[in-house]
Design a protein around this motif. Structure first.
Motif, PDB file in Angstrom:
ATOM      1  N   THR A   1       4.591   5.585  -5.164  1.00  0.00           N
ATOM      2  CA  THR A   1       4.938   5.559  -6.584  1.00  0.00           C
ATOM      3  C   THR A   1       4.032   6.460  -7.399  1.00  0.00           C
ATOM      4  O   THR A   1       4.490   7.229  -8.229  1.00  0.00           O
ATOM      5  N   ASP A   2       2.743   6.335  -7.209  1.00  0.00           N
ATOM      6  CA  ASP A   2       1.798   7.087  -8.027  1.00  0.00           C
ATOM      7  C   ASP A   2       0.572   7.417  -7.172  1.00  0.00           C
ATOM      8  O   ASP A   2      -0.354   6.630  -7.064  1.00  0.00           O
TER       9      ASP A   2
ATOM     10  N   ARG B   1      -5.171   6.964  -5.433  1.00  0.00           N
ATOM     11  CA  ARG B   1      -6.458   7.554  -5.047  1.00  0.00           C
ATOM     12  C   ARG B   1      -7.598   6.935  -5.831  1.00  0.00           C
ATOM     13  O   ARG B   1      -8.652   6.622  -5.282  1.00  0.00           O
ATOM     14  N   VAL B   2      -7.380   6.732  -7.140  1.00  0.00           N
ATOM     15  CA  VAL B   2      -8.442   6.142  -7.952  1.00  0.00           C
ATOM     16  C   VAL B   2      -8.649   4.679  -7.567  1.00  0.00           C
ATOM     17  O   VAL B   2      -9.744   4.147  -7.697  1.00  0.00           O
ATOM     18  N   ALA B   3      -7.581   4.029  -7.070  1.00  0.00           N
ATOM     19  CA  ALA B   3      -7.728   2.641  -6.632  1.00  0.00           C
ATOM     20  C   ALA B   3      -8.442   2.559  -5.290  1.00  0.00           C
ATOM     21  O   ALA B   3      -8.706   1.472  -4.792  1.00  0.00           O
TER      22      ALA B   3
ATOM     23  N   SER C   1       3.961   1.516  -0.974  1.00  0.00           N
ATOM     24  CA  SER C   1       4.720   1.714  -2.205  1.00  0.00           C
ATOM     25  C   SER C   1       3.790   2.191  -3.315  1.00  0.00           C
ATOM     26  O   SER C   1       4.189   2.984  -4.163  1.00  0.00           O
ATOM     27  N   ALA C   2       2.535   1.744  -3.312  1.00  0.00           N
ATOM     28  CA  ALA C   2       1.593   2.222  -4.328  1.00  0.00           C
ATOM     29  C   ALA C   2       1.383   3.725  -4.172  1.00  0.00           C
ATOM     30  O   ALA C   2       1.399   4.469  -5.159  1.00  0.00           O
TER      31      ALA C   2
ATOM     32  N   TRP D   1       0.839  -1.197   0.000  1.00  0.00           N
ATOM     33  CA  TRP D   1       0.000   0.000   0.000  1.00  0.00           C
ATOM     34  C   TRP D   1       0.875   1.248   0.000  1.00  0.00           C
ATOM     35  O   TRP D   1       0.648   2.192  -0.745  1.00  0.00           O
TER      36      TRP D   1
ATOM     37  N   LEU E   1      -7.387   3.702  -2.305  1.00  0.00           N
ATOM     38  CA  LEU E   1      -6.550   3.523  -1.116  1.00  0.00           C
ATOM     39  C   LEU E   1      -6.668   4.751  -0.211  1.00  0.00           C
ATOM     40  O   LEU E   1      -6.903   5.857  -0.688  1.00  0.00           O
ATOM     41  N   PRO E   2      -6.489   4.567   1.094  1.00  0.00           N
ATOM     42  CA  PRO E   2      -6.541   5.713   2.017  1.00  0.00           C
ATOM     43  C   PRO E   2      -5.272   6.542   1.924  1.00  0.00           C
ATOM     44  O   PRO E   2      -4.410   6.494   2.799  1.00  0.00           O
TER      45      PRO E   2
ATOM     46  N   GLN F   1      -1.788   9.574  -7.576  1.00  0.00           N
ATOM     47  CA  GLN F   1      -3.067   9.738  -8.271  1.00  0.00           C
ATOM     48  C   GLN F   1      -3.715   8.386  -8.532  1.00  0.00           C
ATOM     49  O   GLN F   1      -4.904   8.205  -8.304  1.00  0.00           O
ATOM     50  N   TYR F   2      -2.886   7.424  -8.993  1.00  0.00           N
ATOM     51  CA  TYR F   2      -3.451   6.103  -9.222  1.00  0.00           C
ATOM     52  C   TYR F   2      -3.965   5.515  -7.916  1.00  0.00           C
ATOM     53  O   TYR F   2      -5.046   4.920  -7.864  1.00  0.00           O
TER      54      TYR F   2
END
Lengths: 253, 303
Positions: free
Chosen positions: B158-159, B164-166, B154-155, B152, B168-169, B161-162
């Motif tokens: 790394t990105d 947020r769309v996925a 690292s996501a 989580w 994740l908190p 914006q992605y």
């Protein structure tokens, strides 16, 4: 019930309206392209749909739920615009694609079998099964784009939202990506795709909307491909029809 | 190894090893987010925290922890809710932290600036057992949290914006990262000193990432490298009787320079030996004139 519905969506950056009163609906299983020249607001519209830029006015609903209250993000597979070379700490293709499963996992719990299978399958779909353990920044631009698409596919979404997925991708790879997306459309996945050029996916589109200066100026049949793509000799290579030379097919040189 | 029969040397070794192991676990996300200097920023803020400790008579480690955690929350709110760019916020931390530290130490002048120095440059040898325990518990908690939340974190790193769309908190994870950084800074100020804290967060990670291909390997490798660098630093400093913090950091920098040289050499060798083609570039956005069709070298200079 539409998968995506915007009503009078208006986005402004610093007082200047970039998207003006756009009404757009994407039904389940429908493939819609958002087209327009550079600066027409198509990317901004997509970012507003996924909640990355706030609306100045209007409303957006995802799966019938107002976007602000929408929580079921794992139904959406998002492919952002690729931003240059990958940087910082290395990550393998499999690790990046595994990010697509995080919405399915409880915070802090390890991957389950289903997660691993989905990652392996979507890497295979985009033809990168052999590159799963390669660092993303050693892959070519087209391969990196495929990793991002595989990440969205791994989410097993009901709608794929893609922001210029074919920019900087060679024609062969574009055709192969189109085949992958077409498979998902056949499986009932809706697609909302931003593009500024006609590509191999065009013949699979149900509709195209065209933005000009932030306004919707066309909503209907997609424009027909002209030029090279209308050439009957032009082949749309399909990755599953040719298992042996996937590397060449995918533009691996 | 007779020096390690002294209890203060044992304490120094244990605290340094714990910090060396745990700091890179946080640092890997900071490097990925291009926030490598945030540790230094919080280190400067920590100076104010130490001075507050002097002023109130409390334990500097706890006042530092409180100050840096508050500062990290303020940083994150500033970063996400205002137009302040990351480096401006960082600059404010550097100036404000140092100034606050010196100002408050001036008020509590009876303790003197000499006392401040041991926090600036580290003073492992004077740490007591209870302090070693605090370092161990704090470090273990941070490392465990980062290991469990790695995908989580690292996501998000790394990105964003992605992420947020996925769904994740993102805000919570960003805040958590800065708060764990604050904890690492507070517990490791004894080991390497506030001015060098950032080194242990960053150096082990950037050293191993020259060879690693995956995020996971970088994280584990960074923790191992931090452990070894810290251990080697303590040994070397004990043998030569020099400050341990500076020794640890110097060994780390030397490791980084050496691996960077070896890595670029290895890459060059591998390329020539296997005949690997470099990754293909972006396709040209223009159509080149076909040479057989255009039938003439328009631009070829003659002679």
């Amino acid at each position: 019930m539409p998968v995506i519905a915007t009503r009078g969506a208006t986005v402004s950056y610093g007082g200047r309206a970039v998207v003006r009163g756009v009404d757009l609906a994407v039904e389940p299983g429908e493939a819609v392209a958002v087209m327009g020249a550079n600066g027409s607001g198509k990317s901004t519209l997509i970012k507003a749909v996924v909640g990355l830029v706030p609306l100045a006015s209007g409303a957006i609903e995802l799966f019938g739920v107002p976007q602000r209250r929408f929580r079921d993000w794992k139904r959406i597979g998002y492919v952002p615009q690729r931003t240059g070379a990958a940087s910082g700490v290395p990550a393998t293709a499999a690790e990046v694609v595994a990010q697509g499963r995080l919405g399915h996992r409880l915070l802090g719990l390890p991957q389950r079998r289903g997660d691993r299978d989905a990652v392996a399958q979507s890497l295979d779909e985009v033809g990168l099964a052999d590159h799963a353990h390669c660092a993303v920044d050693t892959l070519s631009g087209g391969q990196q784009q495929r990793v991002l698409i595989a990440r969205a596919l791994a989410t097993e979404p009901d709608v794929l939202i893609m922001d210029e997925p074919t920019v900087g991708v060679d024609a062969q790879t574009q055709a192969a990506l189109a085949a992958v997306v077409a498979d998902r459309i056949d499986a009932g996945c809706a697609v909302l795709l931003v593009t500024h050029e006609l590509g191999p996916l065009t013949h699979r589109l149900d509709r195209a909307v065209v933005l000009a200066d932030g306004r919707l100026v066309h909503d209907g049949a997609p424009p027909r491909p002209v030029g090279e793509h209308a050439d009957p000799r032009h082949q749309h290579a399909h990755p599953h029809s040719n298992g042996e030379s996937t590397d060449d097919l995918w533009g691996g040189k | 190894m007779s020096i390690f029969s002294y209890e203060f040397m044992q304490r120094a070794l244990i605290s340094a090893l714990v910090v060396g192991l745990c700091a890179p676990a946080v640092g890997v996300f900071l490097v990925q987010k291009r926030l490598a200097l945030i540790g230094d920023g919080l280190g400067h803020i920590a100076l104010t925290g130490v001075a507050i400790g002097f002023l109130t008579g409390g334990s500097p480690m706890w006042t530092t922890l409180a100050t840096t955690v508050v500062a990290s929350i303020a940083m994150e709110l500033l970063r996400s809710h205002s137009k302040t760019s990351g480096d401006v916020a960082l600059a404010m931390m550097f100036y404000g932290g140092i100034a606050g530290g010196v100002y408050l130490t001036g008020i509590a002048s009876d303790k003197g600036v000499a006392n401040l120095q041991q926090y600036l440059f580290g003073s492992l040898l004077t740490a007591g057992w209870d302090e070693v325990w605090t370092i161990a518990v704090g470090g273990a908690a941070v490392a465990l949290l980062m290991l469990v939340l790695r995908p989580w974190m690292s996501a998000v790193a790394t990105d964003e914006q992605y992420a947020r769309v996925a769904g994740l908190p993102v805000a919570g994870l960003n805040l958590l990262l800065l708060m764990t950084t604050a904890v690492v800074v507070s517990v490791s100020m004894r080991a390497v000193g506030l001015l060098l804290v950032s080194a242990l967060l960053v150096i082990p990670v950037v050293t191993v990432q020259q060879f690693t291909r995956s995020f996971r390997a970088t994280m584990y490798g960074g923790m191992a490298a931090g452990f070894l660098i810290a251990g080697a630093g303590i040994l070397a400093s004990a043998v030569q009787d020099v400050p341990p913090g500076a020794t640890i950091v110097l060994i780390g920098v030397a490791c980084f320079v050496a691996t960077a040289a070896v890595a670029s050499l290895a890459r060059g060798l591998r390329r020539t030996r296997r005949g690997h083609l470099p990754p293909e570039g972006e396709p040209l956005e223009v159509e080149l004139p076909r040479t057989e069709a255009s039938g003439g070298p328009q631009a070829t200079p003659k002679g």
